[in-house]
Design a protein around this motif. Structure first.
Motif, mmCIF file in Angstrom:
data_model
loop_
_atom_site.group_PDB
_atom_site.id
_atom_site.type_symbol
_atom_site.label_atom_id
_atom_site.label_comp_id
_atom_site.label_asym_id
_atom_site.label_seq_id
_atom_site.Cartn_x
_atom_site.Cartn_y
_atom_site.Cartn_z
ATOM 1 N N GLY A 59 0.799 -1.183 0.036
ATOM 2 C CA GLY A 59 -0.088 0.129 -0.221
ATOM 3 C C GLY A 59 0.789 1.164 -0.060
ATOM 4 O O GLY A 59 2.052 1.129 -0.194
ATOM 5 N N GLU A 60 0.258 2.346 0.056
ATOM 6 C CA GLU A 60 0.619 3.665 0.415
ATOM 7 C C GLU A 60 1.788 4.034 1.659
ATOM 8 O O GLU A 60 0.880 3.639 2.688
ATOM 9 C CB GLU A 60 -0.073 4.781 -0.066
ATOM 10 N N TYR A 61 2.681 4.758 1.649
ATOM 11 C CA TYR A 61 3.242 5.024 2.797
ATOM 12 C C TYR A 61 3.652 6.481 2.904
ATOM 13 O O TYR A 61 4.080 6.921 1.540
ATOM 14 C CB TYR A 61 4.447 4.218 3.186
ATOM 15 N N GLY A 62 3.653 7.281 3.877
ATOM 16 C CA GLY A 62 4.269 8.680 3.801
ATOM 17 C C GLY A 62 5.621 8.764 3.663
ATOM 18 O O GLY A 62 6.559 7.819 3.852
ATOM 19 N N TRP A 63 5.906 9.607 2.621
ATOM 20 C CA TRP A 63 7.387 9.888 2.180
ATOM 21 C C TRP A 63 7.991 11.045 2.991
ATOM 22 O O TRP A 63 7.363 12.200 3.231
ATOM 23 C CB TRP A 63 7.569 10.296 0.785
ATOM 24 N N LEU A 64 9.169 10.967 3.275
ATOM 25 C CA LEU A 64 10.149 12.159 4.032
ATOM 26 C C LEU A 64 11.648 11.936 3.253
ATOM 27 O O LEU A 64 12.066 11.015 2.855
ATOM 28 C CB LEU A 64 10.241 12.061 5.397
ATOM 29 N N LEU A 123 14.728 6.844 -1.393
ATOM 30 C CA LEU A 123 13.565 6.755 -2.357
ATOM 31 C C LEU A 123 13.180 8.495 -2.521
ATOM 32 O O LEU A 123 13.648 9.027 -1.444
ATOM 33 C CB LEU A 123 12.362 6.183 -1.289
ATOM 34 N N ASN A 124 12.563 8.471 -3.490
ATOM 35 C CA ASN A 124 12.134 9.967 -4.073
ATOM 36 C C ASN A 124 10.506 9.624 -3.805
ATOM 37 O O ASN A 124 10.113 8.789 -3.638
ATOM 38 C CB ASN A 124 12.437 10.056 -5.413
ATOM 39 N N GLU A 125 9.827 10.951 -3.740
ATOM 40 C CA GLU A 125 8.575 11.039 -3.857
ATOM 41 C C GLU A 125 7.787 10.458 -4.771
ATOM 42 O O GLU A 125 8.409 10.574 -6.073
ATOM 43 C CB GLU A 125 8.099 12.557 -3.599
ATOM 44 N N PHE A 126 6.820 9.457 -4.935
ATOM 45 C CA PHE A 126 6.067 8.886 -5.970
ATOM 46 C C PHE A 126 6.862 7.691 -6.320
ATOM 47 O O PHE A 126 6.079 7.082 -7.142
ATOM 48 C CB PHE A 126 5.761 9.756 -6.879
ATOM 49 N N ASP A 127 7.810 7.289 -5.532
ATOM 50 C CA ASP A 127 8.517 5.906 -6.085
ATOM 51 C C ASP A 127 7.218 4.684 -5.748
ATOM 52 O O ASP A 127 6.749 4.748 -4.910
ATOM 53 C CB ASP A 127 9.718 5.629 -5.131
ATOM 54 N N GLU A 128 7.637 3.495 -6.794
ATOM 55 C CA GLU A 128 6.931 2.433 -6.311
ATOM 56 C C GLU A 128 8.091 1.316 -6.127
ATOM 57 O O GLU A 128 8.676 1.163 -6.993
ATOM 58 C CB GLU A 128 5.896 2.034 -7.498
ATOM 59 N N VAL A 129 7.900 0.645 -4.947
ATOM 60 C CA VAL A 129 8.803 -0.181 -4.622
ATOM 61 C C VAL A 129 8.255 -1.554 -5.024
ATOM 62 O O VAL A 129 7.007 -2.191 -4.387
ATOM 63 C CB VAL A 129 9.336 -0.347 -3.139
ATOM 64 N N LEU A 130 8.882 -2.715 -5.853
ATOM 65 C CA LEU A 130 8.174 -3.834 -6.150
ATOM 66 C C LEU A 130 9.094 -5.081 -5.509
ATOM 67 O O LEU A 130 10.105 -5.059 -5.858
ATOM 68 C CB LEU A 130 8.248 -4.004 -7.681
ATOM 69 N N ILE A 131 8.215 -5.813 -5.039
ATOM 70 C CA ILE A 131 9.035 -7.011 -4.489
ATOM 71 C C ILE A 131 8.301 -8.450 -5.209
ATOM 72 O O ILE A 131 6.901 -8.429 -4.985
ATOM 73 C CB ILE A 131 8.865 -7.366 -2.748
ATOM 74 N N PHE A 132 8.853 -9.275 -5.727
ATOM 75 C CA PHE A 132 8.611 -10.359 -6.679
ATOM 76 C C PHE A 132 8.306 -11.539 -5.619
ATOM 77 O O PHE A 132 9.117 -11.717 -4.714
ATOM 78 C CB PHE A 132 9.508 -10.529 -7.675
#
Length: 258
Positions: A59-64, A123-132
């Motif tokens: 899901g979505e997480y807050g970025w700093l 990580l940058n803002e709006f990054d998507e991290v994919l784990i397979f």
């Protein structure tokens, strides 16, 4: 918000845009027959990153600023699904104002072992991290009888990477070749994959879930497409020995096929 009102002029309705966050919009006087259309908000959330795939809490997480992948995944037992592939994770990143994307990779096992190190990407803002998920031999055998064999073999990888591959294909334009490569044969999940920055033959094999037990390492082949001086496309073929490091260390280019 759009207000559409019947008009006597030429029989055409008129349209007005209302700002419902301002008092002028809320106090606008409506008439009989007016139609008000309130649009939905977009899906994009500012100051956020997204975690997808073989994890326990997607899901979505807050970025700093200064946030790393280890802020999302720090414990393999707690944060990852049992079938998570610890060899390779990907980060899908917006790279310009046109919302074009690029794909980066990381070693998930090394990241968990050394959080905060250079193995743990920022990580940058709006990054998507994919784990397979791992593609096991049992899964390959069970899915081999499916009608769409290639899609079935990729399984969850196709679901995660399908939108990424489509976006990379769609954003290709003149002087910006499509950032895709492909692999077939004795790998666990053959198909098309993003061309990761600095990717090698070994990176592509990892993206495809690794080699199968039947892979003959001494006789791999890489096809590379090159544009000729007269606009024609030429295919060059190169034999690779994957049993030695220099075979897997060859850097990939756009549209390479292993």
């Amino acid at each position: 918000t759009l207000l559409t009102r019947k008009s006597g002029e030429q029989g055409l309705p008129s349209a007005n845009t209302l700002d419902l966050t301002a008092s002028s919009g809320l106090s606008y006087k409506v008439r009989d027959g007016d139609v008000i259309q309130v649009s939905e908000m977009g899906d994009l959330v500012s100051n956020s990153v997204v975690l997808k795939g073989a994890v326990t809490r997607p899901g979505e997480y807050g970025w700093l600023p200064g946030m790393r992948v280890s802020n999302l995944i720090s414990n393999a037992r707690r944060d990852l699904a049992r079938d998570a592939d610890l060899g390779l994770g990907m980060i899908v990143r917006q790279k310009n104002a046109l919302l074009d994307i690029e794909v980066l990779s990381f070693d998930l096992a090394a990241l968990i072992a050394s959080p905060g190190s250079d193995k743990d990407p920022l990580l940058n803002e709006f990054d998507e991290v994919l784990i397979f998920s791992l593609v096991t031999a049992d899964l390959i055998e069970a899915e081999a009888e499916a009608e769409e064999e290639e899609v079935a073999a990729q399984g969850a990888r196709t679901m995660l990477l399908g939108p990424v591959v489509a976006k990379l294909r769609g954003q290709a334009r003149q002087n910006e070749p499509v950032q895709l490569v492909s692999v077939a044969g004795a790998v666990r999940a053959p198909g098309t994959y993003p061309l990761i920055a600095g990717a090698t033959v070994g990176t592509l094999i990892s993206s495809a879930g690794g080699l199968t037990d039947s892979a003959y390492l001494a006789a791999a082949e890489l096809r590379r497409l090159a544009n000729g001086t007269n606009g024609e496309v030429r295919a060059d073929y190169r034999d690779l020995d994957l049993s030695v490091s220099r075979g897997k260390d060859l850097t990939l280019a756009s549209r390479d096929h292993l």
